[in-house]
Scaffold this motif. Structure first.
Motif, short mmCIF file in Angstrom:
data_model
loop_
_atom_site.label_atom_id
_atom_site.label_comp_id
_atom_site.label_asym_id
_atom_site.label_seq_id
_atom_site.Cartn_x
_atom_site.Cartn_y
_atom_site.Cartn_z
N TRP A 27 0.81 -1.22 0.00
CA TRP A 27 0.00 0.00 0.00
C TRP A 27 0.84 1.27 0.00
N GLU A 171 -3.25 10.35 1.46
CA GLU A 171 -3.08 8.91 1.61
C GLU A 171 -3.81 8.40 2.85
N LYS A 174 -7.46 8.16 2.02
CA LYS A 174 -7.73 6.96 1.22
C LYS A 174 -7.77 5.72 2.10
N PHE A 175 -6.84 5.66 3.05
CA PHE A 175 -6.81 4.52 3.96
C PHE A 175 -8.09 4.43 4.77
N TRP A 176 -8.52 5.55 5.38
CA TRP A 176 -9.69 5.52 6.25
C TRP A 176 -10.97 5.21 5.47
N LEU A 177 -10.96 5.48 4.19
CA LEU A 177 -12.12 5.11 3.37
C LEU A 177 -12.24 3.59 3.23
N THR A 178 -11.13 2.87 3.40
CA THR A 178 -11.16 1.42 3.28
C THR A 178 -11.53 0.73 4.59
N VAL A 179 -11.56 1.47 5.68
CA VAL A 179 -11.86 0.92 7.00
C VAL A 179 -13.35 1.05 7.27
N SER A 180 -13.93 -0.03 7.75
CA SER A 180 -15.34 0.01 8.08
C SER A 180 -15.59 1.11 9.12
N ARG A 184 -13.41 10.42 6.09
CA ARG A 184 -12.39 11.31 5.54
C ARG A 184 -12.06 12.39 6.55
#
Length: 200
Positions: A27, A171, A174-180, A184
């Motif tokens: 990543w 970045e 983007k990461f926090w968007l992938t976490v349930s 943002r």
């Protein structure tokens, strides 16, 4: 910051795994050109039996304007390496970059700006090497010289193209968007501001 006596803090002197002998995590946000340059740097260091993370830490910790350097460590061995590096530095005369910054500022606007970037970076590297003085082994000095070579070193093209930067906040978003349940950071700031307005 320096002129206003505001201390600086640096983080990730190993660039989140780039300046190690392992591959960075999949990543990792660095451009491919920078990842490739770091792989070359690792190969060069290994060919001289030099530990690239140790060299990177020594280089990062000798900068006199940086009051604190944050280093993530995931196991006891990494803590031991960091302690050895700090002990090696001892009473180094830290590099202060007033002259370097002045020369760098004077290069903007010139038609040969890219060449100047390489030259000023090389000058800074020479000053950093001098600051490390007797701390570096002979092989570490050789490797650092190769890595900092603004014309032939593994980072030369990357530095001249400015293809070595990424936006850490972007970045993180983007990461926090992938976490349930992730959110943002700019949205979180707006929501926090709205909550503050409602409380007043």
């Amino acid at each position: 910051c320096h002129s206003k006596s505001i201390p600086l803090m640096a983080a990730a002197p190993l660039s989140m795994g780039l300046l190690t002998h392992s591959s960075p995590p999949p990543w990792h946000p660095a451009p491919e050109a920078l990842k490739d340059a770091c792989k070359k740097a690792s190969y060069i260091a290994k060919s001289y039996h030099v530990d690239l993370p140790t060299l990177a830490l020594l280089f990062a910790l000798v900068h006199g304007r940086i009051s604190c350097t944050l280093l993530g460590m995931s196991n006891k061995e990494e803590v031991d390496v960091a302690l050895k590096v700090v002990k090696r530095i001892g009473k180094v005369v830290y590099f202060e970059d007033d002259d370097f910054k002045e020369r760098q500022d004077n290069t903007t606007g010139r038609s040969d700006e890219q060449e100047d970037k390489g030259e000023t970076a090389a000058e800074m590297g020479i000053q950093m090497q001098a600051a490390l003085g007797d701390v570096l082994t002979s092989d570490e000095k050789t490797v650092l010289g190769i890595l900092l070579d603004g014309r032939k070193g593994p980072f030369a093209k990357v530095c001249l193209s400015s293809n070595y930067e990424w936006d850490g906040m972007d970045e993180a978003d983007k990461f926090w968007l992938t976490v349930s349940g992730g959110i943002r950071s700019d949205k979180a700031k707006c929501e926090a501001a709205e909550q503050m307005k409602r409380k007043t």
